[in-house]
Design a protein around this motif. Structure first.
Motif, PDB file in Angstrom:
ATOM      1  N   GLU A  48       0.946  -1.211   0.114  1.00 58.99           N
ATOM      2  CA  GLU A  48      -0.081  -0.111  -0.117  1.00 58.99           C
ATOM      3  C   GLU A  48       0.595   1.345   0.166  1.00 58.99           C
ATOM      4  O   GLU A  48       0.599   2.258  -0.553  1.00 58.99           O
ATOM      5  N   SER A  51       2.352   1.836  -3.535  1.00 64.32           N
ATOM      6  CA  SER A  51       1.119   2.342  -4.270  1.00 64.32           C
ATOM      7  C   SER A  51       1.032   3.750  -4.141  1.00 64.32           C
ATOM      8  O   SER A  51       0.469   4.607  -5.098  1.00 64.32           O
ATOM      9  N   CYS A  52       1.087   4.275  -2.967  1.00 62.41           N
ATOM     10  CA  CYS A  52       1.106   5.601  -2.480  1.00 62.41           C
ATOM     11  C   CYS A  52       2.402   6.503  -2.911  1.00 62.41           C
ATOM     12  O   CYS A  52       2.166   7.615  -2.762  1.00 62.41           O
ATOM     13  N   GLU A 121      -5.722  -0.382   2.888  1.00 64.01           N
ATOM     14  CA  GLU A 121      -5.971   1.082   1.548  1.00 64.01           C
ATOM     15  C   GLU A 121      -6.328   2.089   2.716  1.00 64.01           C
ATOM     16  O   GLU A 121      -6.647   3.337   2.012  1.00 64.01           O
ATOM     17  N   LYS A 124      -3.960   5.655   2.530  1.00 65.06           N
ATOM     18  CA  LYS A 124      -3.822   6.802   1.573  1.00 65.06           C
ATOM     19  C   LYS A 124      -4.585   8.211   1.957  1.00 65.06           C
ATOM     20  O   LYS A 124      -4.088   9.182   2.097  1.00 65.06           O
TER      21      LYS A 124
END
Length: 328
Positions: A48, A51-52, A121, A124
């Protein structure tokens, strides 16, 4: 021109919290009470963070009663951004967080329980809120999907805290927090104060926000503790109440309590004096001993408050009791 320069107003602003450009996030995982699959925990939250677009490092801090699993030990050997620390004996979660913060290198500290509390998630929106100028962002498990008993315990805990803190928190016990490094290093942590980290930061004048984050399915089991655990929690709340309200003015607390005892002793003594003047014998009455004890206890408590005031006075030149956010 010279006169205008002399009367021109000067505006000076203290340093504001700078937006966080997610350079390095240090994830501190204290392993103190229970642990899920730490290998899965690492991969879920590392993916995660990737992905950020946030570079990251993980620090697993094992209390003395835990042995690092082979998968985490091997992971620390394979990757430079994973480190494993272990205490020589049991020191508790606050000490584990302190060690992790001390050994970390990131501009942002992410505290993470050793088990799944929230879904990855949820990081974020927390990072976005921290980048908007907050000093600390706390995850609030919402909606709560665990048992009614868990929700009842949480509601009672927050109800007791609501009269102490300046604002009402919804999930202060959640261990998922994003903290600016300078804030994490400035907080006075010891004992079991890790449960009150957001309230401590708020008390120091930092901007603390809660962000709703989905609760993880593995965090739904009912938690029932022994009487000793609940007693310690109540003592922790009492200790935090004293620290939050009377650290700078101990005489107000000890003086008030001491005055109550002294007044009770004085009233009892007057009652006994009236009885003695009426011809009753009071030498062998237990009430006389109680009156003396109440008077002595009241004087001792007020004296303790005065000693506390002296200590605060002597420490005053070396301690700031405020934090400036802006100067105009």
């Amino acid at each position: 021109m010279g006169a205008q320069a002399l009367v021109k107003p000067i505006v000076e602003r203290a340093e504001r919290p700078r937006p966080v450009a997610h350079r390095l996030v240090s994830v501190v995982v204290p392993v103190v009470e229970r642990a899920d699959d730490l290998h899965a925990l690492y991969h879920a939250f590392a993916a995660e963070l990737d992905s950020c677009g946030a570079a990251h490092e993980f620090l697993f801090v094992f209390d003395g009663g835990f042995t690092p699993p082979p998968e985490i030990t091997e992971l620390s050997r394979e990757r430079d951004n994973v480190r494993v620390l272990r205490f020589a004996r049991i020191f508790g979660e606050t000490a584990a967080l302190q060690l992790g913060i001390e050994r970390s290198r990131g501009d942002v500290i992410l505290t993470l329980p050793a088990y799944f509390q929230v879904k990855p998630e949820g990081l974020k929106p927390m990072l976005d809120r921290l980048g908007g100028g907050s000093d600390m962002v706390v995850a609030s498990r919402s909606p709560r999907q665990d048992s009614w008993l868990n929700r009842l315990q949480s509601a009672a805990f927050h109800r007791m805290l609501s009269g102490i803190t300046d604002r009402r928190f919804h999930d202060i016990a959640c261990g998922v927090r994003l903290i600016r490094r300078e804030v994490a290093e400035a907080l006075p942590l010891y004992g079991d104060l890790h449960r009150f980290i957001p309230a401590l930061a708020l008390r120091e004048g930092y901007v603390v926000e809660e962000v709703p984050v989905p609760q993880h399915p593995q965090n739904l089991r009912t938690r029932v503790y022994g009487p000793g655990v609940y007693a310690r929690r109540l003592l922790d709340i009492a200790a935090f109440f004293f620290l939050a309200k009377f650290t700078e003015k101990p005489l107000r607390f000890f003086g008030l309590v001491g005055s109550i005892f002294f007044a009770a002793g004085a009233v009892t003594s007057i009652f006994l004096l009236v009885a003695r003047l009426g011809g009753e014998a009071i030498a062998n009455r237990p009430l006389l001993l109680l009156a003396v004890l109440l008077l002595a206890l009241g004087v001792q408590l007020m004296g303790l408050g005065l000693v506390g005031e002296i200590i605060v006075h002597l420490r005053a030149p070396h301690r700031r009791a405020y934090r400036v956010r802006e100067q105009v």
